[in-house]
Structure formats: structure tokens, C-alpha cells
Design an enzyme around this catalytic site. Structure first.
Site, PDB file in Angstrom:
ATOM      1  N   ARG A  52     -15.240  36.678 -31.181  1.00 42.42           N
ATOM      2  CA  ARG A  52     -15.646  35.749 -30.314  1.00 42.42           C
ATOM      3  C   ARG A  52     -17.624  35.346 -29.409  1.00 42.42           C
ATOM      4  O   ARG A  52     -17.417  35.124 -29.099  1.00 42.42           O
ATOM      5  CB  ARG A  52     -14.851  36.259 -28.887  1.00 42.42           C
ATOM      6  CG  ARG A  52     -15.023  35.182 -27.690  1.00 42.42           C
ATOM      7  CD  ARG A  52     -12.881  35.256 -27.110  1.00 42.42           C
ATOM      8  NE  ARG A  52     -12.957  34.595 -25.477  1.00 42.42           N
ATOM      9  CZ  ARG A  52     -13.593  34.869 -24.288  1.00 42.42           C
ATOM     10  NH1 ARG A  52     -13.635  36.129 -23.995  1.00 42.42           N
ATOM     11  NH2 ARG A  52     -13.773  34.346 -24.007  1.00 42.42           N
ATOM     12  N   ASN A  59     -17.575  34.328 -20.006  1.00 40.27           N
ATOM     13  CA  ASN A  59     -17.350  35.639 -20.867  1.00 40.27           C
ATOM     14  C   ASN A  59     -16.603  36.449 -20.320  1.00 40.27           C
ATOM     15  O   ASN A  59     -16.678  38.152 -20.796  1.00 40.27           O
ATOM     16  CB  ASN A  59     -18.678  36.387 -19.745  1.00 40.27           C
ATOM     17  CG  ASN A  59     -18.782  36.556 -19.099  1.00 40.27           C
ATOM     18  OD1 ASN A  59     -17.518  37.340 -18.252  1.00 40.27           O
ATOM     19  ND2 ASN A  59     -19.865  37.551 -18.085  1.00 40.27           N
TER      20      ASN A  59
HETATM   21  C1  HEM Z   1     -11.844  26.103 -30.284  1.00 39.50           C
HETATM   22  C2  HEM Z   1     -12.086  25.816 -29.030  1.00 39.50           C
HETATM   23  C3  HEM Z   1     -11.414  27.561 -28.180  1.00 39.50           C
HETATM   24  C4  HEM Z   1     -11.066  27.394 -27.328  1.00 39.50           C
HETATM   25  C5  HEM Z   1     -10.995  26.421 -26.539  1.00 39.50           C
HETATM   26  C6  HEM Z   1     -11.387  29.293 -26.760  1.00 39.50           C
HETATM   27  C7  HEM Z   1     -10.624  29.695 -25.985  1.00 39.50           C
HETATM   28  C8  HEM Z   1     -10.199  31.464 -25.684  1.00 39.50           C
HETATM   29  C9  HEM Z   1      -9.636  31.724 -24.618  1.00 39.50           C
HETATM   30  C10 HEM Z   1     -10.010  31.185 -22.932  1.00 39.50           C
HETATM   31  C11 HEM Z   1      -8.883  33.314 -24.499  1.00 39.50           C
HETATM   32  C12 HEM Z   1      -8.853  34.329 -23.637  1.00 39.50           C
HETATM   33  C13 HEM Z   1     -10.132  34.435 -22.839  1.00 39.50           C
HETATM   34  C14 HEM Z   1      -9.454  35.141 -21.610  1.00 39.50           C
HETATM   35  O1  HEM Z   1      -9.013  34.925 -21.548  1.00 39.50           O
HETATM   36  O2  HEM Z   1      -9.752  36.036 -21.954  1.00 39.50           O
HETATM   37  C15 HEM Z   1     -10.334  32.847 -26.115  1.00 39.50           C
HETATM   38  C16 HEM Z   1     -10.121  34.695 -27.054  1.00 39.50           C
HETATM   39  C17 HEM Z   1     -10.181  34.242 -28.070  1.00 39.50           C
HETATM   40  N1  HEM Z   1     -11.221  33.553 -28.982  1.00 39.50           N
HETATM   41 FE1  HEM Z   1     -11.259  32.069 -28.778  1.00 39.50          FE
HETATM   42  N2  HEM Z   1     -11.719  29.454 -28.318  1.00 39.50           N
HETATM   43  C18 HEM Z   1     -11.207  28.939 -28.843  1.00 39.50           C
HETATM   44  C19 HEM Z   1     -12.299  29.067 -30.288  1.00 39.50           C
HETATM   45  C20 HEM Z   1     -12.610  29.747 -30.953  1.00 39.50           C
HETATM   46  C21 HEM Z   1     -13.614  30.275 -32.359  1.00 39.50           C
HETATM   47  C22 HEM Z   1     -14.115  29.174 -32.720  1.00 39.50           C
HETATM   48  C23 HEM Z   1     -13.021  32.181 -32.209  1.00 39.50           C
HETATM   49  C24 HEM Z   1     -13.632  32.661 -33.455  1.00 39.50           C
HETATM   50  C25 HEM Z   1     -13.769  32.260 -34.405  1.00 39.50           C
HETATM   51  C26 HEM Z   1     -12.882  32.775 -31.272  1.00 39.50           C
HETATM   52  C27 HEM Z   1     -11.515  33.551 -31.344  1.00 39.50           C
HETATM   53  C28 HEM Z   1     -11.599  33.882 -29.949  1.00 39.50           C
HETATM   54  C29 HEM Z   1     -10.683  35.760 -29.787  1.00 39.50           C
HETATM   55  C30 HEM Z   1     -11.148  36.231 -31.341  1.00 39.50           C
HETATM   56  C31 HEM Z   1     -10.255  35.958 -28.587  1.00 39.50           C
HETATM   57  C32 HEM Z   1     -10.211  37.037 -28.182  1.00 39.50           C
HETATM   58  C33 HEM Z   1     -10.608  38.186 -27.665  1.00 39.50           C
HETATM   59  C34 HEM Z   1     -10.105  39.464 -27.226  1.00 39.50           C
HETATM   60  O3  HEM Z   1      -9.119  39.777 -27.767  1.00 39.50           O
HETATM   61  O4  HEM Z   1     -11.325  39.436 -26.166  1.00 39.50           O
HETATM   62  N3  HEM Z   1     -12.304  31.256 -30.318  1.00 39.50           N
HETATM   63  N4  HEM Z   1     -10.749  31.949 -26.999  1.00 39.50           N
HETATM   64  C1  LIG Z   2     -18.403  38.150 -16.501  1.00 40.64           C
HETATM   65  O1  LIG Z   2     -19.389  37.401 -15.538  1.00 40.64           O
HETATM   66  C2  LIG Z   2     -19.065  37.936 -14.501  1.00 40.64           C
HETATM   67  C3  LIG Z   2     -19.172  37.061 -13.071  1.00 40.64           C
HETATM   68  O2  LIG Z   2     -18.499  35.982 -12.960  1.00 40.64           O
HETATM   69  C4  LIG Z   2     -19.065  39.450 -14.059  1.00 40.64           C
HETATM   70  O3  LIG Z   2     -18.798  40.353 -12.550  1.00 40.64           O
HETATM   71  C5  LIG Z   2     -18.357  40.627 -15.751  1.00 40.64           C
HETATM   72  O4  LIG Z   2     -19.987  41.640 -15.445  1.00 40.64           O
HETATM   73  C6  LIG Z   2     -19.568  40.037 -16.827  1.00 40.64           C
HETATM   74  N1  LIG Z   2     -19.103  40.838 -17.779  1.00 40.64           N
HETATM   75  C7  LIG Z   2     -19.984  40.751 -18.580  1.00 40.64           C
HETATM   76  C8  LIG Z   2     -18.924  41.502 -19.573  1.00 40.64           C
HETATM   77  O5  LIG Z   2     -20.658  41.056 -18.825  1.00 40.64           O
END
Ligand code: HEM
Ligand SMILES: *[C@@H]1O[C@H](CO)[C@@H](O)[C@H](O)[C@H]1NC(C)=O
Ligand SMILES: *[C@@H]1O[C@H](CO)[C@@H](O)[C@H](O)[C@H]1NC(C)=O
Ligand SMILES: *[C@@H]1O[C@H](CO)[C@@H](O)[C@H](O)[C@H]1NC(C)=O
Ligand SMILES: *[C@@H]1O[C@H](CO)[C@@H](O)[C@H](O)[C@H]1NC(C)=O
Ligand SMILES: *[C@@H]1O[C@H](CO)[C@@H](O)[C@H](O)[C@H]1NC(C)=O
Length: 322
Positions: free
Chosen positions: A59, A91
Site C-alpha cells: 500500500r 496514511n
Molecule cells: C482503488 C482505490 C483504492 C482505495 C479507495 C483504497 C482504499 C483503502 C483503504 C481505505 C484501506 C484501509 C486503510 C485503513 O483504514 O487502515 C486500504 C487498505 C489497503 N490497500 Fe487500498 N485502496 C485502493 C487501491 C489500492 C491499491 C491499488 C493497492 C495496491 C496495489 C491497495 C492496497 C491496499 C492494501 C494492501 C491494504 C491493507 C493495508 C494494511 O493491511 O495495513 N489499495 N485501501
Molecule cells: C499519520 O497521520 C497522523 C496524523 O493525522 C499521525 O499522528 C500518524 O503518526 C501518522 N502515521 C504515520 C505512520 O506516520
């Protein structure tokens, strides 16, 4: 006739390099032999102990490429006078910075000032996914590091989880990626976790009437509500591909087809004929071409807006400009 033939072969050799916008496979072969092996070894060290780091590392590369191109700007720390991308809301849960820093410090010892942080991130993302038995893709190298990272750009350039298909296609198109890349790369959601806050409005207050997104499977809504107990739940995290969130496979598409995509952006892939056809095909065939397609789209993503030649710099430390 030997001469024209020679020119012909020379052209064959040069064309792929031009297509890669100045990036090249094995770019560090002469300037830092073993650079790629060092990155691989470092990534393996971390992933073998914590395989779930693969998801945030993938990501991180995606976020880097969508904001100012793949220039390592996502790695820069905020300073007294500038809030960097790293401090933007999207982030949330970006982690794994220590893997990049560890690879960087080893490379700086071996060949100071040669290997960019942007290249390291691209390699680490590839190696991490490959190490958890996901697809493997080529990573042409030669990216240079940017000097600018702006929090607000992360907000505007990253698609939000509530984006509809029109917005998603437009945001991908703006960085040179098409509808196929969109549906293929969204398959990255086959691994990893999400905070409840990324989707609770969908299950608790979809149109402001305390309602639920009607396009989402009712059983799945109930299940998510049992995990995320209120719309204000900012702490809990859930698996994005329940039961298979550590395995890189095509199961994401079966979920989306069954209206169990977690975000509106996942569900939206059913609102366009081309992306919908791809979802159905992969669901039916258990992801038959997903790995090959993912590898192709990742290589393409890795070329977005790269800095080459004399642009940018090679950072000494990935969190700070020189
Ligand atoms: C199409 C548009 C996309 C949207 C709107 C989107 C949105 C998000 C969001 C909201 C999360 C969760 C973040 C959180 O709440 O912790 C997430 C997680 C993730 N996204 Fe996407 N994403 C998109 C595309 C992608 C792409 C292109 C990739 C990589 C090729 C990707 C890989 C991931 C992965 C691996 C996670 C899990 C991260 C973790 O386990 O910490 N995403 N994404
Ligand atoms: C992401 O942003 C928040 C503030 O919006 C900050 O407190 C946090 O440390 C940031 N996370 C990373 C992994 O840098
Ligand atoms: C980046 O900034 C954060 C918070 O301001 C700080 O905790 C962290 O140590 C900094 N990173 C480095 C490598 O100095
Ligand atoms: C998609 O979302 C954008 C931005 O929120 C909005 O302007 C547009 O009307 C929406 N399109 C559709 C078809 O819902
Ligand atoms: C749902 O949204 C409406 C309109 O934005 C708001 O007035 C209401 O307080 C929200 N309900 C909850 C439970 O957040
Ligand atoms: C999408 O498919 C539907 C049903 O097959 C068809 O009616 C519609 O014209 C198609 N739309 C586009 C833009 O191709």
C-alpha cells in the site's frame, strides 16, 4: 546488408528502455552490485518474522506512486514548516517504514549515495508480495527521490474508500492507468486490514438516515456491525478479505461479486461493464489470470511520474531531504 540489420537490433535494444521512461532493469548492476539482493535479504528478514507487513508495504508503494509519482515522497517526515503526506488521514495504518530504513542503511554502507529510496520502496513492495507467495513482477530501476511532500496532496490524489466508479476511473486515468489497471490493482485488497472508520458510514449512516448501503450483502453488514460497534469506532481493525487476509489470491473478486466488497470503491467495480466483467471472470476462474495481470499493472504503476536523470536527488536518509 549487415549494417541495416545491426541498426535494427540496436533499435530493438533501445526501444524498451525508452518505453520505461529512463528506468532500466538491473540499473545498479555496475554502480552498486548486489543492491537488489540486499533489499531482498532485508525484506525477507522482516517478512519471515511478520508476514502481515507485506500488505502495508504494498500500500505504501501505491500511495507513493499516486502522489507526485513514485519518488519516495511518502517516506518524508513532516518538518517544522511543512506537514508531509505521512501526516495525512489516508496514511492511517501505513507502516513498515523500518524495512525501508534498514535496507537503506545497509545500501548506504556499501555504496553511499547511489540507490534511491523510491527504488528501494518499489523493490521492497515487490519482494514482500513475492515472499508471501503472491505474484512477482519486474522492477525497472533508476528512480530518483523527490524533495517535496505535502499533506494536502495525499488527500486530493488518493482515491477515498467512498469513491464511485466515475471518480475511481478518473483518478487512475490522471496517472495513466486504465479501467483494467483499476480492477486488477484493487485486487491488492486480497490481503491486509482496514480500520472500521474507513467504512462505518456505509453500514451505519449511508445517506444520513441511519441506513445501510443497500448494495452490500445484508449478512456481511451484520457481521461488520458486530465488529465495528459504532460509526465512531476509530480503533478496531478488520480483515479486508475475511479468512484469507494473509493469502494473496483471487478471493477478493469472489467477495466483490457476492456484494461483500468492504469499501464502496470495491463495490463500485460492479458499476462499469469492463471492470464488472473482470470481477466475474476472476471469481468464476478462481483468479486464473490475476497474478499475471497484477504483475503487469504493478510494473505500470511503478513508472508513474518517476524522476530520472538529474531530476530530484538520491536521499541519504529516506525520511529527510539532503
Ligand atoms: C482503488 C482505490 C483504492 C482505495 C479507495 C483504497 C482504499 C483503502 C483503504 C481505505 C484501506 C484501509 C486503510 C485503513 O483504514 O487502515 C486500504 C487498505 C489497503 N490497500 Fe487500498 N485502496 C485502493 C487501491 C489500492 C491499491 C491499488 C493497492 C495496491 C496495489 C491497495 C492496497 C491496499 C492494501 C494492501 C491494504 C491493507 C493495508 C494494511 O493491511 O495495513 N489499495 N485501501
Ligand atoms: C499519520 O497521520 C497522523 C496524523 O493525522 C499521525 O499522528 C500518524 O503518526 C501518522 N502515521 C504515520 C505512520 O506516520
Ligand atoms: C519523524 O517524525 C516523528 C514525529 O514528529 C518522529 O517521532 C520520528 O522520529 C521522525 N523520524 C525520524 C527518522 O527522525
Ligand atoms: C461520483 O462522485 C463524484 C464526486 O463525489 C460526484 O460528483 C459524481 O456525481 C458521482 N457520480 C455518480 C455517477 O454518482
Ligand atoms: C447520520 O447523518 C446525519 C446527516 O449527516 C446526521 O444528522 C446524523 O447525526 C448521523 N447519525 C449518526 C448516528 O451519526
Ligand atoms: C453495459 O452492459 C449493459 C448490459 O449488457 C448494456 O445495456 C450497456 O449498454 C453497456 N454499457 C456500456 C457503456 O457498454
Amino acid at each position: 546488408m549487415a549494417f541495416p540489420r545491426l541498426i535494427f537490433f540496436l533499435m530493438l535494444a533501445i526501444i524498451p528502455i525508452c518505453n520505461a521512461q529512463g528506468l532500466k532493469l538491473g540499473y545498479y548492476e555496475k554502480t552498486c552490485p548486489g543492491a537488489e539482493a540486499i533489499v531482498e535479504k532485508t525484506t525477507s528478514h522482516y517478512i519471515s518474522r511478520a508476514p502481515t507487513l507485506a500488505a502495508p508495504l504494498l500500500r505504501m508503494h501505491f500511495h507513493d506512486c499516486f502522489i507526485r509519482g513514485c519518488d519516495g515522497s511518502v517516506l518524508l517526515n513532516s518538518t517544522k514548516n511543512n506537514l508531509a503526506e505521512i501526516d495525512a488521514i489516508p496514511n492511517q495504518s501505513l507502516r513498515g517504514f523500518q524495512v525501508i530504513e534498514a535496507a537503506k542503511s545497509e545500501l548506504e554502507q556499501k555504496c553511499p549515495g547511489v540507490v534511491s529510496c523510491a527504488d528501494i520502496l518499489a523493490l521492497v513492495a515487490r519482494d514482500a508480495i513475492s515472499l508471501i507467495k503472491g505474484p512477482y513482477w519486474n522492477v525497472p530501476l533508476g528512480r530518483r527521490d523527490g524533495k517535496v511532500s505535502i499533506m494536502l496532496e495525499a488527500l486530493f490524489n488518493l482515491p477515498p474508500p467512498f469513491a464511485n466508479i466515475t471518480t475511481l476511473k478518473a483518478q487512475f486515468a490522471s496517472v495513466g492507468l486504465n479501467a483494467k489497471d483499476l480492477v486488477v490493482l484493487s485486487g491488492g485488497h486480497t490481503i491486509g486490514n482496514s480500520h472500521c472508520s474507513s467504512f462505518t458510514s456505509r453500514i451505519y449512516n449511508f445517506t444520513g438516515k441511519g441506513d445501510t448501503d443497500p448494495t452490500m450483502d445484508a449478512n456481511y453488514v451484520a457481521r461488520l456491525k458486530s465488529k465495528c460497534t459504532s460509526i465512531n469506532d476509530v480503533k478496531t481493525i478488520v480483515e479486508m478479505d475475511p479468512g484469507s487476509f494473509k493469502i494473496f489470491d483471487g478471493s477478493y473478486y469472489s467477495l466483490v461479486e457476492k456484494r461483500r466488497g468492504l469499501f464502496q470503491s470495491d463495490a463500485a467495480l460492479l458499476d462499469d461493464n469492463e471492470t464488472k466483467a473482470y470481477v466475474k471472470l476472476q471469481a468464476m476462474s478462481h483468479g486464473s489470470t490475476f497474478f499475471k495481470d497484477f504483475a503487469e499493472s504493478m510494473e505500470k504503476m511503478g513508472r508513474i511520474g518517476v524522476l530520472t536523470g538529474k531530476a530530484g536527488e538520491i536521499r541519504k536518509r529516506c525520511s529527510f531531504i539532503n
